[in-house]
Design an enzyme around this catalytic site. Structure first.
Site, PDB file in Angstrom:
ATOM      1  N   SER A 165       3.820   9.783  12.985  1.00 25.24           N
ATOM      2  CA  SER A 165       5.269   9.671  13.123  1.00 25.24           C
ATOM      3  C   SER A 165       5.781  10.410  14.366  1.00 25.24           C
ATOM      4  O   SER A 165       5.149  11.349  14.848  1.00 25.24           O
ATOM      5  CB  SER A 165       5.911  10.239  11.863  1.00 25.24           C
ATOM      6  OG  SER A 165       7.222   9.787  11.722  1.00 25.24           O
ATOM      7  N   HIS A 208      -2.283 -39.468  20.439  1.00 25.92           N
ATOM      8  CA  HIS A 208      -0.909 -38.946  20.444  1.00 25.92           C
ATOM      9  C   HIS A 208       0.038 -39.991  21.053  1.00 25.92           C
ATOM     10  O   HIS A 208       1.082 -40.306  20.484  1.00 25.92           O
ATOM     11  CB  HIS A 208      -0.808 -37.668  21.287  1.00 25.92           C
ATOM     12  CG  HIS A 208      -1.362 -36.436  20.635  1.00 25.92           C
ATOM     13  ND1 HIS A 208      -2.687 -36.273  20.345  1.00 25.92           N
ATOM     14  CD2 HIS A 208      -0.749 -35.295  20.226  1.00 25.92           C
ATOM     15  CE1 HIS A 208      -2.869 -35.078  19.793  1.00 25.92           C
ATOM     16  NE2 HIS A 208      -1.713 -34.465  19.700  1.00 25.92           N
ATOM     17  N   TYR A 240       0.853  -1.182   0.000  1.00 31.33           N
ATOM     18  CA  TYR A 240       0.000   0.000   0.000  1.00 31.33           C
ATOM     19  C   TYR A 240       0.893   1.238   0.000  1.00 31.33           C
ATOM     20  O   TYR A 240       1.797   1.352   0.817  1.00 31.33           O
ATOM     21  CB  TYR A 240      -0.909   0.026   1.227  1.00 31.33           C
ATOM     22  CG  TYR A 240      -1.941   1.119   1.082  1.00 31.33           C
ATOM     23  CD1 TYR A 240      -3.158   0.863   0.466  1.00 31.33           C
ATOM     24  CD2 TYR A 240      -1.659   2.421   1.483  1.00 31.33           C
ATOM     25  CE1 TYR A 240      -4.076   1.878   0.267  1.00 31.33           C
ATOM     26  CE2 TYR A 240      -2.572   3.436   1.282  1.00 31.33           C
ATOM     27  CZ  TYR A 240      -3.779   3.159   0.678  1.00 31.33           C
ATOM     28  OH  TYR A 240      -4.684   4.167   0.463  1.00 31.33           O
ATOM     29  N   GLU A 257       9.573   5.909  17.680  1.00 32.05           N
ATOM     30  CA  GLU A 257       9.823   5.418  16.327  1.00 32.05           C
ATOM     31  C   GLU A 257      11.253   5.785  15.900  1.00 32.05           C
ATOM     32  O   GLU A 257      12.002   4.940  15.428  1.00 32.05           O
ATOM     33  CB  GLU A 257       8.791   6.065  15.395  1.00 32.05           C
ATOM     34  CG  GLU A 257       8.869   5.612  13.963  1.00 32.05           C
ATOM     35  CD  GLU A 257       7.968   6.446  13.064  1.00 32.05           C
ATOM     36  OE1 GLU A 257       7.484   7.520  13.507  1.00 32.05           O
ATOM     37  OE2 GLU A 257       7.750   6.046  11.908  1.00 32.05           O
ATOM     38  N   HIS A 258      11.586   7.054  16.047  1.00 33.27           N
ATOM     39  CA  HIS A 258      12.918   7.545  15.677  1.00 33.27           C
ATOM     40  C   HIS A 258      13.598   8.146  16.895  1.00 33.27           C
ATOM     41  O   HIS A 258      12.972   8.906  17.633  1.00 33.27           O
ATOM     42  CB  HIS A 258      12.826   8.662  14.631  1.00 33.27           C
ATOM     43  CG  HIS A 258      12.067   8.309  13.406  1.00 33.27           C
ATOM     44  ND1 HIS A 258      10.795   8.784  13.161  1.00 33.27           N
ATOM     45  CD2 HIS A 258      12.390   7.539  12.351  1.00 33.27           C
ATOM     46  CE1 HIS A 258      10.380   8.310  11.993  1.00 33.27           C
ATOM     47  NE2 HIS A 258      11.323   7.555  11.480  1.00 33.27           N
ATOM     48  N   GLU A 303      -1.778 -35.517  29.332  1.00 31.08           N
ATOM     49  CA  GLU A 303      -2.703 -34.556  28.739  1.00 31.08           C
ATOM     50  C   GLU A 303      -3.986 -35.237  28.249  1.00 31.08           C
ATOM     51  O   GLU A 303      -4.862 -34.569  27.678  1.00 31.08           O
ATOM     52  CB  GLU A 303      -2.015 -33.787  27.592  1.00 31.08           C
ATOM     53  CG  GLU A 303      -0.899 -32.871  28.111  1.00 31.08           C
ATOM     54  CD  GLU A 303      -0.292 -31.962  27.043  1.00 31.08           C
ATOM     55  OE1 GLU A 303      -0.658 -32.116  25.850  1.00 31.08           O
ATOM     56  OE2 GLU A 303       0.524 -31.098  27.416  1.00 31.08           O
ATOM     57  N   GLN A 339     -10.864   0.068   0.758  1.00 34.08           N
ATOM     58  CA  GLN A 339     -11.274  -0.758  -0.382  1.00 34.08           C
ATOM     59  C   GLN A 339     -10.073  -1.448  -1.044  1.00 34.08           C
ATOM     60  O   GLN A 339     -10.164  -2.595  -1.481  1.00 34.08           O
ATOM     61  CB  GLN A 339     -12.095   0.050  -1.394  1.00 34.08           C
ATOM     62  CG  GLN A 339     -11.407   1.270  -2.014  1.00 34.08           C
ATOM     63  CD  GLN A 339     -11.547   2.537  -1.187  1.00 34.08           C
ATOM     64  OE1 GLN A 339     -11.783   2.497   0.025  1.00 34.08           O
ATOM     65  NE2 GLN A 339     -11.387   3.690  -1.824  1.00 34.08           N
ATOM     66  N   GLN A 367      10.032  16.153  11.640  1.00 36.18           N
ATOM     67  CA  GLN A 367       9.013  15.214  12.098  1.00 36.18           C
ATOM     68  C   GLN A 367       7.650  15.892  12.116  1.00 36.18           C
ATOM     69  O   GLN A 367       6.647  15.345  11.672  1.00 36.18           O
ATOM     70  CB  GLN A 367       9.371  14.731  13.509  1.00 36.18           C
ATOM     71  CG  GLN A 367       8.834  13.387  13.855  1.00 36.18           C
ATOM     72  CD  GLN A 367       9.268  12.332  12.854  1.00 36.18           C
ATOM     73  OE1 GLN A 367       8.451  11.549  12.443  1.00 36.18           O
ATOM     74  NE2 GLN A 367      10.504  12.302  12.424  1.00 36.18           N
ATOM     75  N   HIS A 380       5.312  16.317   8.976  1.00 40.20           N
ATOM     76  CA  HIS A 380       4.646  15.157   8.371  1.00 40.20           C
ATOM     77  C   HIS A 380       3.135  15.270   8.472  1.00 40.20           C
ATOM     78  O   HIS A 380       2.408  14.918   7.539  1.00 40.20           O
ATOM     79  CB  HIS A 380       5.058  13.866   9.080  1.00 40.20           C
ATOM     80  CG  HIS A 380       6.221  13.183   8.438  1.00 40.20           C
ATOM     81  ND1 HIS A 380       6.152  12.647   7.186  1.00 40.20           N
ATOM     82  CD2 HIS A 380       7.482  12.953   8.873  1.00 40.20           C
ATOM     83  CE1 HIS A 380       7.319  12.104   6.875  1.00 40.20           C
ATOM     84  NE2 HIS A 380       8.149  12.283   7.875  1.00 40.20           N
ATOM     85  N   ASP A 415      15.124   8.391   6.378  1.00 40.66           N
ATOM     86  CA  ASP A 415      13.911   8.406   5.558  1.00 40.66           C
ATOM     87  C   ASP A 415      14.193   8.045   4.108  1.00 40.66           C
ATOM     88  O   ASP A 415      13.309   7.568   3.410  1.00 40.66           O
ATOM     89  CB  ASP A 415      13.266   9.801   5.591  1.00 40.66           C
ATOM     90  CG  ASP A 415      12.483  10.036   6.868  1.00 40.66           C
ATOM     91  OD1 ASP A 415      12.091   9.036   7.507  1.00 40.66           O
ATOM     92  OD2 ASP A 415      12.261  11.206   7.226  1.00 40.66           O
ATOM     93  N   ASN A 457      -3.586   6.060   5.953  1.00 39.36           N
ATOM     94  CA  ASN A 457      -4.358   6.872   6.906  1.00 39.36           C
ATOM     95  C   ASN A 457      -5.130   5.968   7.876  1.00 39.36           C
ATOM     96  O   ASN A 457      -4.938   4.751   7.898  1.00 39.36           O
ATOM     97  CB  ASN A 457      -5.281   7.834   6.150  1.00 39.36           C
ATOM     98  CG  ASN A 457      -6.340   7.091   5.336  1.00 39.36           C
ATOM     99  OD1 ASN A 457      -6.583   5.898   5.541  1.00 39.36           O
ATOM    100  ND2 ASN A 457      -6.962   7.803   4.416  1.00 39.36           N
TER     101      ASN A 457
END
Lengths: 430, 430
Positions: A236, A419, A129, A326-327, A414, A190, A258, A261, A360, A213
């Protein structure tokens, strides 16, 4: 922007508020996404065309949703040669780093004479994506497609929305550079649904990766289990740990890189130097006067930004581990001494000359990284997202005599008699 | 049990039906699970006690939900010594195999002079779910706890429901053997919620692993993103690939060892020998006459079992890849020639002397494996579930001069000016 100071009496409460404010909850879009996925599943391409017309203002028959080879080539040809060269540099470096990640298989015979193994194999088909519209990032194409290629994935299908029909030539050039030829001009929940369940047009994939998103993130969450997904990407974040020996303007630019973004993005400066904190905050204000994306960056900085003054680097490390960013930029003379104290971070940028923007684009490691404190348990995108493990066990009669009886005892305990019998009948025959 | 034959005209349709029948959908419990999780999140321990009273018929105050050290010790002391020895054999082998899985960090300086790295660190806290009641499996404790221990996880919290207050001594003995001391007598979606969000009693964890019923699976799905989870476990499956040179009784027992797990379990025999297929089916019927869990195993075999006659081992491999089975037994003289054709399987058991039950207990590799065709993209539990990666980048001024300009070009193309400036201002200063 919030100011915090670990020496203040209110620090614990202030920091807890800062952490809690980021507890993102995507449930608000769960119901519409559920409806879209169900519709894609039942009406297939017809639903895909309807949603693309409605959300992207693009009305096309299903057989035109795939971008033709000619269209990819003609769009890619519009990209200036210096930008193509930059894409090639990035691609080369990303490919090299991810190739180094590839793990080795195991195959050994242990002390009981049992031959054990673990082998890694690539996924058959992966869906990428790529966000469209204002956030159409060619670097995302490289970061998603190249690890899959390095891992040996044969089929890569890519979805990128084309709002009002507008394609991004650089995104298509990046796809072409990665050898991705199956590209659809669709997006949102979709697109995730179509890749997960398949339609007449799009064969289903085994795993879907790539940022998006809130609708895309929720759709990935809902199809998880039916297909694999990468981490759910939130807004981010960067944490910059800096002493007073830095250029305040560079720190400000790194924070704003940052913040620009997304209004929900978060930039946090952690510093041992209270005077430097003020100089950096002032530099942020100054840069915002001229920054093209100042509207977004200001909102992010005002709502989510923070400057935290600490008494020691040990305190800074504790804060970093609680934020699990994250960073993480470590703008210190001895960045590795500091990073040795860091348990949770998606990616670390060492030293004063290594802004997060390096990562990046051209650093080599992936820029798709765990957000919203998920670095506590999750990792950035890598070849490991595109391969899976099969373990193997081989015993001969002698090996089974050695380890089989313990298996019989456990199966019996068990209450799983078949088994136990599948072992004991073989042991009796031997 | 369904009979399929690849030489029949109806094979494609028959096989598609077999595949589709397994398309499990857990949505039916999504709403009750959502309500339970929301309740745990808002009312904490009070809700936890309420659900434990309602679902497990166990009414206790919150501070008694944790099983005390004395109770663990006294329960574990009830386990017979030969069974303890079997647990120790299993634990030793599981620990050794998972230690071999541990990956190495990366740290290298590349051709552009950039120092790149990738380091693996353990999660801080992991929650282990262990099913209770009729499916209380001590082997599950070993398979979940030991990889976490090997990975270096410091805090392991375990939840095991105690219906009507009944604990399983062997489960507690297994936990003790793994050094797990934080154990709660709770289960279901409420246990998953408590571990994910935390309550006064239970500190939140970073990842939840372990098999469970449909409620547990759905709860894990819903908390995913807030914490990490392992693969969603569905009903167990085995595919046995066998030629005519096998003992039909052994093949039947291996099929039934899967079928006895659960009425939804699936056992499939794929064979090149039509006469052997009949002998194996007859052996299944015969074993069912005496098998203690015949009621469950019969229902599984009748509803989901299949015998597929193929014309070649190549056809058998195609079928295996389409089924992407959790367990694959290869009862052939040259099992590795066959398994080289297999792209998707959770675990492979090689040869005539290696029933799947070996892997359930004492083989060494994990028995928590991807079900419901998810072996297309997912892997069994391993140390990789308990560690995560942080990538690192370090550049000096010279390195930045080499790769920075390409980053500036890409950032500019993406319209991210602060990104570009964070690089270009450093390049100008150098």
């Amino acid at each position: 922007m919030k100011r915090l100071d670990t020496s203040a009496a209110s620090f614990s409460a202030d920091f807890a508020t800062l952490l809690a404010a980021r507890g993102s909850d995507e449930r608000s879009v769960a119901e519409p996404v559920r409806a879209i996925l169900a519709d894609i599943r039942s009406r297939g391409d017809e639903a895909l065309c309807d949603y693309t017309a409605r959300f992207d203002r693009l009305t096309l028959p299903a057989d035109k949703l795939r971008i033709s080879a000619e269209e990819i080539a003609s769009e890619a040809a519009r990209v200036p040669s210096d930008l193509m060269a930059a894409l090639r540099t990035a691609a080369r470096r990303i490919e090299t780093f991810h190739a180094a990640q590839m793990p080795k298989d195991l195959d050994f015979t242990d002390e009981d004479g049992i031959r054990l193994g673990m082998r890694w194999t690539p996924l058959d088909a992966v869906g990428l994506y790529v966000p469209g519209g204002k956030a159409a990032y060619p670097s995302s194409v490289l970061m998603n497609a190249l690890p899959a290629r390095v891992a040996g994935v044969k089929r890569l299908a890519m979805c990128v929305p084309a709002p009002d029909g507008v394609l991004n030539p650089v995104v298509l050039a990046a796809a072409q550079l990665c050898g991705v030829t199956e590209i659809y001009r669709i997006g949102g929940a979709q697109a995730v649904g179509a890749m997960a369940f398949g339609t007449d047009l799009i064969a289903p994939v085994d795993r879907i990766v790539g940022p998006g998103n809130a609708y895309v993130a929720e759709a990935k969450r809902q199809v998880f289990g039916h297909v694999g997904i990468d981490s759910i990407a939130g807004p981010s974040e960067v944490v910059v740990v800096a002493d007073g020996q830095n250029d305040p303007r560079l720190v400000a630019l790194d924070l704003l890189a940052q913040a620009e973004h997304d209004e929900q993005a978060q930039a946090i400066l952690v510093t041992t130097d209270a005077a430097f904190a003020e100089r950096a905050a002032e530099a942020v204000r100054k840069e915002l006067e001229t920054l093209p994306r100042a509207a977004i960056a200001s909102k992010s900085w005002d709502d989510h930004g923070a400057v935290i003054v600490v008494r020691s680097l040990e305190e800074a490390a504790e804060i970093v581990n609680a934020l699990a960013p994250e960073h993480l930029e470590v703008m210190l003379d001895a960045p590795r001494d500091f990073s040795a104290m860091v348990r949770h971070a998606g990616a670390i940028f060492m030293g004063r000359n290594c802004p997060e923007a390096v990562g990046d684009y051209v650093g080599g490691p992936n820029h798709v990284l765990p957000t919203s404190r998920t670095a506590r348990f999750a990792s950035g995108l890598s070849v490991f997202d595109f391969i899976k493990r099969t373990t193997t066990i081989e015993t001969d009669e002698a090996g089974l005599r050695r380890i089989g009886p313990a298996g019989v005892a456990l199966a019996t305990a068990e209450g799983l008699d078949a088994h136990a019998l599948s072992l004991s009948v073989r042991l009796e025959k031997n």
